[in-house]
Design a protein around this motif. Structure first.
Motif, PDB file in Angstrom:
ATOM      1  N   TRP A   1       0.841  -1.203   0.000  1.00 21.84           N
ATOM      2  CA  TRP A   1       0.000   0.000   0.000  1.00 21.84           C
ATOM      3  C   TRP A   1       0.873   1.249   0.000  1.00 21.84           C
ATOM      4  N   PHE A   2       1.883   1.267   0.852  1.00 22.71           N
ATOM      5  CA  PHE A   2       2.781   2.419   0.902  1.00 22.71           C
ATOM      6  C   PHE A   2       3.659   2.497  -0.346  1.00 22.71           C
ATOM      7  N   ASP A   3       4.061   1.353  -0.890  1.00 21.84           N
ATOM      8  CA  ASP A   3       4.849   1.359  -2.124  1.00 21.84           C
ATOM      9  C   ASP A   3       4.065   2.029  -3.250  1.00 21.84           C
ATOM     10  N   LEU A   4       2.796   1.688  -3.358  1.00 22.79           N
ATOM     11  CA  LEU A   4       1.965   2.258  -4.417  1.00 22.79           C
ATOM     12  C   LEU A   4       1.713   3.742  -4.187  1.00 22.79           C
ATOM     13  N   LEU A   5       1.568   4.135  -2.940  1.00 23.54           N
ATOM     14  CA  LEU A   5       1.403   5.560  -2.639  1.00 23.54           C
ATOM     15  C   LEU A   5       2.630   6.342  -3.088  1.00 23.54           C
ATOM     16  N   ARG A   6       3.813   5.850  -2.732  1.00 29.74           N
ATOM     17  CA  ARG A   6       5.041   6.553  -3.116  1.00 29.74           C
ATOM     18  C   ARG A   6       5.198   6.622  -4.630  1.00 29.74           C
ATOM     19  N   LEU A   7       4.895   5.529  -5.295  1.00 31.46           N
ATOM     20  CA  LEU A   7       5.033   5.501  -6.746  1.00 31.46           C
ATOM     21  C   LEU A   7       4.016   6.426  -7.416  1.00 31.46           C
ATOM     22  N   ALA A   8       2.791   6.438  -6.906  1.00 30.92           N
ATOM     23  CA  ALA A   8       1.768   7.319  -7.472  1.00 30.92           C
ATOM     24  C   ALA A   8       2.152   8.782  -7.291  1.00 30.92           C
ATOM     25  N   VAL A   9       2.657   9.127  -6.115  1.00 31.81           N
ATOM     26  CA  VAL A   9       3.086  10.504  -5.859  1.00 31.81           C
ATOM     27  C   VAL A   9       4.192  10.909  -6.827  1.00 31.81           C
ATOM     28  N   SER A  10       5.106   9.996  -7.088  1.00 32.28           N
ATOM     29  CA  SER A  10       6.224  10.322  -7.985  1.00 32.28           C
ATOM     30  C   SER A  10       5.752  10.591  -9.407  1.00 32.28           C
ATOM     31  N   ARG A  11       4.602  10.042  -9.793  1.00 35.26           N
ATOM     32  CA  ARG A  11       4.091  10.229 -11.156  1.00 35.26           C
ATOM     33  C   ARG A  11       3.353  11.551 -11.325  1.00 35.26           C
ATOM     34  N   ILE A  12       3.134  12.298 -10.237  1.00 38.57           N
ATOM     35  CA  ILE A  12       2.470  13.593 -10.359  1.00 38.57           C
ATOM     36  C   ILE A  12       3.284  14.538 -11.234  1.00 38.57           C
TER      37      ILE A  12
ATOM     38  N   ILE B   1      -2.778  12.273 -10.322  1.00 37.84           N
ATOM     39  CA  ILE B   1      -3.529  13.193  -9.462  1.00 37.84           C
ATOM     40  C   ILE B   1      -4.768  12.499  -8.906  1.00 37.84           C
ATOM     41  N   LYS B   2      -5.496  11.827  -9.785  1.00 42.30           N
ATOM     42  CA  LYS B   2      -6.712  11.132  -9.354  1.00 42.30           C
ATOM     43  C   LYS B   2      -6.387  10.004  -8.373  1.00 42.30           C
ATOM     44  N   THR B   3      -5.286   9.302  -8.630  1.00 39.96           N
ATOM     45  CA  THR B   3      -4.923   8.180  -7.762  1.00 39.96           C
ATOM     46  C   THR B   3      -4.514   8.661  -6.379  1.00 39.96           C
ATOM     47  N   VAL B   4      -3.707   9.709  -6.317  1.00 38.36           N
ATOM     48  CA  VAL B   4      -3.298  10.245  -5.018  1.00 38.36           C
ATOM     49  C   VAL B   4      -4.516  10.779  -4.265  1.00 38.36           C
ATOM     50  N   THR B   5      -5.439  11.389  -4.985  1.00 41.22           N
ATOM     51  CA  THR B   5      -6.672  11.854  -4.349  1.00 41.22           C
ATOM     52  C   THR B   5      -7.463  10.677  -3.793  1.00 41.22           C
ATOM     53  N   GLN B   6      -7.441   9.545  -4.502  1.00 45.32           N
ATOM     54  CA  GLN B   6      -8.107   8.344  -4.005  1.00 45.32           C
ATOM     55  C   GLN B   6      -7.437   7.830  -2.730  1.00 45.32           C
ATOM     56  N   PHE B   7      -6.117   7.908  -2.680  1.00 44.66           N
ATOM     57  CA  PHE B   7      -5.415   7.520  -1.447  1.00 44.66           C
ATOM     58  C   PHE B   7      -5.904   8.366  -0.273  1.00 44.66           C
TER      59      PHE B   7
ATOM     60  N   GLN C   1       5.782  15.354   0.013  1.00 47.71           N
ATOM     61  CA  GLN C   1       6.041  14.875  -1.341  1.00 47.71           C
ATOM     62  C   GLN C   1       4.920  15.250  -2.313  1.00 47.71           C
ATOM     63  N   ALA C   2       3.686  14.872  -1.997  1.00 54.08           N
ATOM     64  CA  ALA C   2       2.587  15.104  -2.940  1.00 54.08           C
ATOM     65  C   ALA C   2       2.200  16.577  -3.044  1.00 54.08           C
ATOM     66  N   ILE C   3       2.013  17.233  -1.917  1.00 50.29           N
ATOM     67  CA  ILE C   3       1.489  18.601  -1.936  1.00 50.29           C
ATOM     68  C   ILE C   3       2.391  19.588  -2.677  1.00 50.29           C
ATOM     69  N   PRO C   4       3.709  19.553  -2.518  1.00 50.55           N
ATOM     70  CA  PRO C   4       4.537  20.482  -3.304  1.00 50.55           C
ATOM     71  C   PRO C   4       4.359  20.304  -4.810  1.00 50.55           C
ATOM     72  N   TYR C   5       4.258  19.057  -5.272  1.00 51.26           N
ATOM     73  CA  TYR C   5       4.043  18.806  -6.700  1.00 51.26           C
ATOM     74  C   TYR C   5       2.666  19.297  -7.136  1.00 51.26           C
ATOM     75  N   LEU C   6       1.653  18.982  -6.332  1.00 49.94           N
ATOM     76  CA  LEU C   6       0.286  19.363  -6.685  1.00 49.94           C
ATOM     77  C   LEU C   6       0.116  20.879  -6.699  1.00 49.94           C
ATOM     78  N   ALA C   7       0.756  21.551  -5.771  1.00 49.34           N
ATOM     79  CA  ALA C   7       0.666  23.015  -5.735  1.00 49.34           C
ATOM     80  C   ALA C   7       1.208  23.622  -7.026  1.00 49.34           C
ATOM     81  N   GLN C   8       2.250  23.014  -7.576  1.00 42.60           N
ATOM     82  CA  GLN C   8       2.806  23.499  -8.836  1.00 42.60           C
ATOM     83  C   GLN C   8       1.818  23.305  -9.986  1.00 42.60           C
ATOM     84  N   LEU C   9       1.050  22.219  -9.938  1.00 39.85           N
ATOM     85  CA  LEU C   9       0.119  21.920 -11.024  1.00 39.85           C
ATOM     86  C   LEU C   9      -1.083  22.858 -11.049  1.00 39.85           C
ATOM     87  N   LEU C  10      -1.281  23.626  -9.993  1.00 38.94           N
ATOM     88  CA  LEU C  10      -2.354  24.618 -10.025  1.00 38.94           C
ATOM     89  C   LEU C  10      -2.068  25.704 -11.059  1.00 38.94           C
ATOM     90  N   ALA C  11      -0.827  25.799 -11.491  1.00 40.99           N
ATOM     91  CA  ALA C  11      -0.453  26.761 -12.532  1.00 40.99           C
ATOM     92  C   ALA C  11      -0.395  26.102 -13.908  1.00 40.99           C
TER      93      ALA C  11
END
Length: 236
Positions: free
Chosen positions: A46-57, A69-75, A145-155
């Motif tokens: 479960w944690f492996d998939l979370l880390r991998l999904a975050v890296s794909r943002i 984005i959708k997968t991390v939101t599902q987590f 990890q996730a939030i810094p990447y996602l914040a960038q995608l707001l632009a």
């Protein structure tokens, strides 16, 4: 978990870094999150998939980013950490984690000099310690990890990416996830970026809906919950 689900997990972990299978792997991950006991039975995958999904943002491929984005939101939406309460506010969680850690240490120290050990109490403390350790790891992964990447995608210039990212931050705010304020702050900047843009009017409309959920609807719900006895917002 059935053999099929176990095989799906292995497929995702093995292929999430390969160009041709990243999007499919993320889709399978989202499906696995629908399995109620996925984390309980297989916390490490479960944690492996979370880390991998975050890296794909931050993937170079837009469809892969969208799936990430959708997968991390599902987590976040389907996270299993509900035994301590409904929110993910860090301060009380870390305080409770420290309390359990200290209790376990005292118990183990005392057990070294005891003739008998309460196996039930030990099992409970170990389970609680594991729970809060994993919960803090979950918070760290999303906040740092996730939030810094996602914040960038707001632009982002991609409308779907921006809208899906806003949805993540609305849910993060509702759950009091650490770092959610970073996204909300950047969302305020979108007001000025899209207000006069016909091309991005859908983003503006969704932004208004998000702010209504964050600042108006939540405030009304809080006020109703804290209204003095004998008063009602329904006029009763």
């Amino acid at each position: 978990m059935t053999g099929k689900k176990r095989g799906s997990t292995n497929f995702v972990v093995a292929n999430l870094d390969r160009d041709l299978t990243r999007k499919k792997a993320l889709q399978i991950t989202s499906e696995l999150l629908g399995y109620k006991y996925f984390y309980a039975k297989f916390p490490d995958p479960w944690f492996d998939l979370l880390r991998l999904a975050v890296s794909r943002i931050q993937d170079k491929n837009q469809p892969v980013r969208a799936s990430a984005i959708k997968t991390v939101t599902q987590f976040l939406h389907r996270h299993p950490f509900t035994l301590h309460g409904e929110t993910l506010a860090r301060a009380p969680i870390e305080a409770k984690a420290a309390e359990i850690r200290d209790q376990l240490k005292v118990f183990l120290d005392d057990a070294e000099h005891a003739d008998e050990v309460d196996a039930g109490q030990l099992s409970l403390l170990e389970a609680q310690h594991k729970y809060f350790t994993h919960l803090v790891q979950f918070l760290d992964q999303l906040e740092h990890q996730a939030i810094p990447y996602l914040a960038q995608l707001l632009a982002s210039k991609n409308k779907a990416e921006v809208i899906d990212t806003m949805d993540f931050f609305v849910e993060a705010h509702a759950l009091k996830l650490p770092g959610a304020a970073v996204g909300l702050s950047k969302m305020w900047h979108l007001v000025f970026n899209v207000r006069n843009s016909e091309h991005l009017k859908d983003i503006h409309a969704h932004l208004i809906a998000c702010f209504d959920a964050v600042y108006l609807s939540s405030a009304a719900a809080t006020a109703k919950q804290t209204a003095p006895t004998g008063l009602s917002w329904d006029g009763e």
